[in-house]
Design an enzyme around this catalytic site. Sequence first.
Site: not given
Lengths: 70, 659
Positions: B329-331, B536
């Site tokens: 997940f990206d935050k 990422k």
Amino acid sequence: MTQIEYRVTDFDCPTCASNVERTLAKTEGVDRAAVHYTTGRVEVEYDEAAVDDAELERTIAKQGYTPRLR
Amino acid sequence: MDLRRQFQKHRKPAVVVASGLLFAVGWVAGYGSGLETASATLMVLAALVGGYDVARKAYYTLRSGTVGINTLVTLAAIGAIAIGEYWEAAAVVFLFALGTYLEARTMSKTRSALTELLEMTPDTALVRRDGDGGEASRASKSRAGSPRDYVEVPARDVEPGETVLVKPGAKVPVDGDVVGGESAIDQAPVTGESAPVYKRAGDEVYAGTVNQEGALEVVATGTGRDTTLERIIRRVEEAQEATAPTETIIERFATYYTPAIVALAVGAYAVTGNAVLALTLLVIGCPGALVIGPPVSIVSAIGSAARSGVLLKGGEHLETAGKIDLVAFDKTGTLTSGESTVANVTGFGVDDETVLRHAAIAEKRSEHHLADAILEAASGPSGDSAPVADGGAVLERSTEATGLEPDGPAIPDPDDFAVAAGKGVLAGHDGRRIVVGNRTLLDERGIDVPDRVERHVRDREEAGETAVYVALEDEVVGVVSIRDELRPAAAGVVAALENAGVRTVMLTGDNERTARSVAASVGIDDYRAGLLPEEKQRAIESFRDDGHVVSMVGDGINDAPSLATADVGVAMGAAGTDTAIETADVALMADDLERIPDAVGLSKATRRNVAENVAVAVATVGLLLAGVFGGYVHMASGMLIHIASVLLVILNGMRLLRY
């Protein structure tokens, strides 16, 4: 080059759809035809000088299916 | 004339019924009354009526150079009549006509998830067209909801930039921006959200959604075929048309299966001289359930997902999604709402007001999302706290809302301004130098951070906030802490995935302490902080190298490279971003995290469903071949089993529509 899109909701089987595709593609003046069994979508690119949409509809109908304009 | 059209419309069921009746009467005549000749005549008639369309299709199939099921059935029926098996001929043809009719009926139900969406858009729109050219000034005085200025035109004829009136209870005819009025909108057709969404001036509305409360004035941005709903429909259709790997294998098999069975039939007749055996082989020579099963499962699954606001790029991605064992997940904007608000301002040596004001001046020209939060806080109580949904009263205060100017103290422009990307901003105002940014920026500029400031920052970060230093004339004067609220569903979604045996990871560009706090509160053990976008992407690559099937969930724009690298890229909130709809493997139309475990579950169910359908089809073929050679299965029973298996796989696939 003109593009037209039909819906055919009464295909009997995947092979029937590919037969329609092949017949359309062989029709004089048709540049590209794609028939999708899963969605019933028929896409045709054709040269209006060589063939008209009524002829395309007849071609589909002759195979036993009902084309409808979207 | 009318009668003829009626017949054309119901031709297929009529043919099936006529053929069936002839068959039934013939059967009674033959077995009940012993009228052999009458029975035979009726049976041949039944075969002719039911078989006319089949034979016609067979003819065109042959002309296009292939052998399809119509060809086989026609041959079998002619053969049966030739050897005097009238009963078999009629039964085969009748059952085949009935089977294909039912098959086409059920298939079009499978496609209905989409046709329902197609019917969502209204045909007409109320557009403001005064026709006197000087409408702008006059129109701005007219209140939303005075229909006399509006004309009704076909929805597709609305030009972008025109103003459309959407009455309460009506469907929105175009994509556009609200310029007047307020209302709750049911966006379920586009985003799958069940709760209505409140819309006011400046908000985007989508064609096909339903206006529930007040009249809205909307300036069209997309009309006709250029709307979000149309893009969704096109996307879903492309997805349904794309063949999954399983299908490709099966289609290759099918191309050889039919000729092989025909050859087998000819061979069997040559060896045994048993005509019924050979004709029965022709009847079962089309692997119907095998070629129809997998596409039906996948089309149903994609249609079902689309209805709940999840767009899948194709069967291939559906098959991959069923194998996901790690979700990254990206935050910001994914696990959190992405709407930052200032949670705390603390001055060190100056008052809090001064800190916030200078931060706001420096950030005024910045486009960073944290800048918006600071500016909003500095401009005082903004209009955001206005009361929500109050139905009819909306009409009265519509047009004034468009000139939105917050009523707080005006923030002056900085005299000069520079962005230090990923670190903060530098600005000058009244001859004083303002630095607003993170620790790296201060260290670079040689600005000391006193211990008590550092302690304060650590406390805020441990609470999950992002702390921004504010320095005046190279001296730290305060800290602005910004909070980005967690999505309420985040923790539940992480738990659901972990329970399903899927590992979860959080990737963020934010600092270590904030990341740790957020990860802990959603229940993710593994987090990577301080990552640049390409880092990422490298993290995703390394998960894949470790043998994981990886899904990355992000916003579709900033995280685009990571989404593309993952096996399955999931873009959030895709309704507003065309590129996400076009490119993401999975696009969530709303910002609804809960759809992710649903989508993974659906993918798993689809894989199972495809496997079941293939199993049914293979078992049917095996059973039929064994039965034919064992002498248990003849033409009519062969056809019955064949169509039963086809209908069974279609019905099984359709279960996914209700997943």
